[in-house]
Design a protein around this motif. Structure first.
Motif, PDB file in Angstrom:
ATOM      1  N   LYS A   1       0.784  -1.060  -0.029  1.00 38.26           N
ATOM      2  CA  LYS A   1      -0.164   0.014   0.135  1.00 38.26           C
ATOM      3  C   LYS A   1       1.036   1.115  -0.300  1.00 38.26           C
ATOM      4  CE  LYS A   1      -4.236   1.775   2.193  1.00 38.26           C
ATOM      5  NZ  LYS A   1      -4.861   1.477   0.958  1.00 38.26           N
TER       6      LYS A   1
ATOM      7  N   GLU B   1       2.228   1.944  -3.544  1.00 41.33           N
ATOM      8  CA  GLU B   1       1.211   2.141  -4.490  1.00 41.33           C
ATOM      9  C   GLU B   1       1.401   3.597  -5.448  1.00 41.33           C
ATOM     10  OE1 GLU B   1      -2.721   1.650  -3.234  1.00 41.33           O
ATOM     11  OE2 GLU B   1      -2.445  -0.428  -2.608  1.00 41.33           O
TER      12      GLU B   1
ATOM     13  N   ARG C   1      -3.979  -9.276  -0.991  1.00 40.68           N
ATOM     14  CA  ARG C   1      -4.562  -8.933  -2.059  1.00 40.68           C
ATOM     15  C   ARG C   1      -5.732  -7.827  -1.819  1.00 40.68           C
ATOM     16  NH1 ARG C   1      -2.278  -8.686  -6.927  1.00 40.68           N
ATOM     17  NH2 ARG C   1      -2.962 -10.485  -8.500  1.00 40.68           N
TER      18      ARG C   1
ATOM     19  N   THR D   1      -4.024  -4.342  -1.155  1.00 44.14           N
ATOM     20  CA  THR D   1      -2.847  -3.406  -2.091  1.00 44.14           C
ATOM     21  C   THR D   1      -3.131  -3.928  -3.292  1.00 44.14           C
ATOM     22  OG1 THR D   1      -0.574  -2.618  -2.393  1.00 44.14           O
ATOM     23  CG2 THR D   1      -0.840  -4.874  -1.569  1.00 44.14           C
ATOM     24  N   THR D   2      -3.010  -2.841  -4.432  1.00 36.78           N
ATOM     25  CA  THR D   2      -3.003  -2.986  -5.697  1.00 36.78           C
ATOM     26  C   THR D   2      -1.644  -3.207  -6.215  1.00 36.78           C
ATOM     27  OG1 THR D   2      -3.108  -0.857  -6.239  1.00 36.78           O
ATOM     28  CG2 THR D   2      -5.246  -1.830  -5.907  1.00 36.78           C
ATOM     29  N   THR D   3      -0.658  -2.945  -5.562  1.00 40.29           N
ATOM     30  CA  THR D   3       0.702  -3.458  -6.095  1.00 40.29           C
ATOM     31  C   THR D   3       0.923  -4.705  -6.602  1.00 40.29           C
ATOM     32  OG1 THR D   3       1.829  -1.649  -4.459  1.00 40.29           O
ATOM     33  CG2 THR D   3       3.196  -3.464  -5.368  1.00 40.29           C
ATOM     34  N   PRO D   4       1.465  -4.904  -7.845  1.00 34.54           N
ATOM     35  CA  PRO D   4       1.437  -6.192  -8.259  1.00 34.54           C
ATOM     36  C   PRO D   4       2.333  -7.089  -7.710  1.00 34.54           C
ATOM     37  CG  PRO D   4       1.431  -4.704 -10.307  1.00 34.54           C
ATOM     38  CD  PRO D   4       1.535  -3.771  -8.768  1.00 34.54           C
TER      39      PRO D   4
ATOM     40  N   ASP E   1       0.528 -11.855  -9.899  1.00 34.83           N
ATOM     41  CA  ASP E   1       0.365 -11.191 -11.415  1.00 34.83           C
ATOM     42  C   ASP E   1       1.527 -11.727 -12.171  1.00 34.83           C
ATOM     43  OD1 ASP E   1      -1.567  -8.732 -10.808  1.00 34.83           O
ATOM     44  OD2 ASP E   1      -0.283  -8.730  -9.076  1.00 34.83           O
TER      45      ASP E   1
END
Length: 402
Positions: free
Chosen positions: A225, A228, A251, A254-257, A280
């Protein structure tokens, strides 16, 4: 055509490598990497004592049948030693098949899906100013993606940070050395580093970072997070992957791959992560995941679930493995990135090869087979030297994931 000879070659041109060389009765040769960092002799013994005797007289064209024979035919399946040995045989057989067909291996895998293989370099330094200079050096060489690792203030050593001017090799002693780890110092430091890197190099350079399995899921979520705003291409190995359900928690926050898998040995190690789209990029590699045959299965499963490839490619994998990876990278539709750490001059001399780097891309050789070999006479001049990977302890002495 039959396999007439199989040789297990251990050499140390700066670091240890294990190579399997197969020779057919009409003189066609194939090579496969069998290197398992810090446990090289275990794989060499597995090959010499259990695999090589079973290969003599087999048809080298029967790649799938040989893979099944070595995997299903062994009651004790999986594990890094077994799968590295299986990978060496499989890779060598693909090399032979390409030479017999008169084609580079990627053509046998379906041909090109792209013109070149995008690779990332390793920018590391003791502090942030130093790593900024290293990132600039890589971008000046044409790299389009860079992994960023720095020392952590207050810690004497940090994973991924080598000595200036020396090819990075973490295996540093016959008996494992010990390092100290502090999670809170690390979590405070890393976002500050990436804020400066992104400010210096803008929004388009692909940036990556390796956590090396050192966090808990909620700590990894906190790090992801906080990163990001800096738009990483991936955050690698945030937690140990034995408990794969932990990635569900990451997951959710956070959207960080996420990129995972350099220690995976079979498709069963990553099936849940892929099927539930909890990662990812899958980072399994030819030498530790059963060779080209089995890694292709992993990549095909990943393609069905919007997961891309990101194979491990550090210098503990020989040029044989890197060449095999490039042929697969070129062919699969869901390629993402390929790790690339150039080998030492001594290693390149022992393993003459035809792959090349240009403008941020690696290109495999266009010669039949894998386009790489081993100079056995030169390899014999570099005898094995015992070397182990370090271990980590927390400040209070508790053993921690390295």
């Amino acid at each position: 055509m039959r396999i007439a000879d199989a040789r297990v070659i251990v050499t140390c041109p700066g670091r240890n490598f294990v190579t399997l060389k197969l020779v057919t009765d009409d003189g066609v040769t194939g090579v496969g990497d069998a290197t398992l960092n810090g446990r090289e002799l275990a794989v060499a013994a597995y090959l010499t004592d259990h695999v090589v005797p079973a290969l003599i007289g087999r048809d080298p064209a029967r790649i799938e049948d040989t893979w099944q024979y070595l995997y299903r035919g062994a009651y004790w399946r999986r594990g890094p030693v077994t799968m590295t040995a299986v990978a060496a045989v499989d890779t060598a057989l693909w090399d032979i098949k390409g030479k017999v067909a008169g084609l580079p291996v990627y053509q046998l895998l379906g041909g090109r899906s792209r013109e070149g293989v995008t690779v990332y370099g390793h920018a590391s330094a003791a502090d942030t100013d130093g790593v900024l200079a290293e990132v600039a050096r890589f971008t000046g060489q044409g790299y389009r993606a860079v992994r960023v690792q720095t020392g952590v203030p207050g810690l004497p050593t940090t994973y991924g940070v080598g000595k200036p001017g020396i090819v990075y090799e973490p295996a540093d002693a016959a008996i494992p050395s010990e390092a100290v780890w502090d999670t809170e110092r690390y979590l405070d430091h890393v976002p500050r580093v990436f804020a400066r890197v992104r400010a210096e190099f803008g929004p388009h350079l692909k940036l990556l970072h390796d956590v090396h399995h050192r966090l808990t899921p909620i700590e990894a979520a906190r790090l992801g997070k906080s990163l990001e705003p800096h738009a990483l291409t991936w955050l690698e190995d945030p937690v140990p992957a034995e408990l794969q359900e932990g990635y569900r928690l990451i997951r959710r926050h956070t959207t960080t791959p996420l990129a995972v898998g350099e220690v995976f040995n079979t498709i069963w190690d990553c099936e849940l992560l892929i099927r539930e789209q909890l990662i990812d990029y899958v980072r399994a590699t030819v030498v530790h995941a059963g060779g080209i045959t089995h890694l292709r299965r992993i990549f095909d499963l990943a393609a069905l679930h919007h997961v891309r490839t990101g194979s491990h490619g550090a210098t503990d994998l020989s040029p044989v493995c890197l060449s095999a990876a490039l042929h697969l990278d070129l062919a699969v539709p869901n390629f993402g990135l390929q790790e690339y750490m150039p080998h030492s001059e001594a290693t390149d001399a022992v393993f003459p090869h035809g792959y090349r780097f240009a403008d941020g891309y690696l290109h495999p050789a266009e010669t039949p087979g894998l386009g790489v070999d081993i100079d056995e006479e030169l390899a014999a001049r570099y005898p094995y030297q015992a070397a182990s990977l370090p271990v980590n302890r927390l400040p209070d002495g508790t053993l921690h994931s390295w």
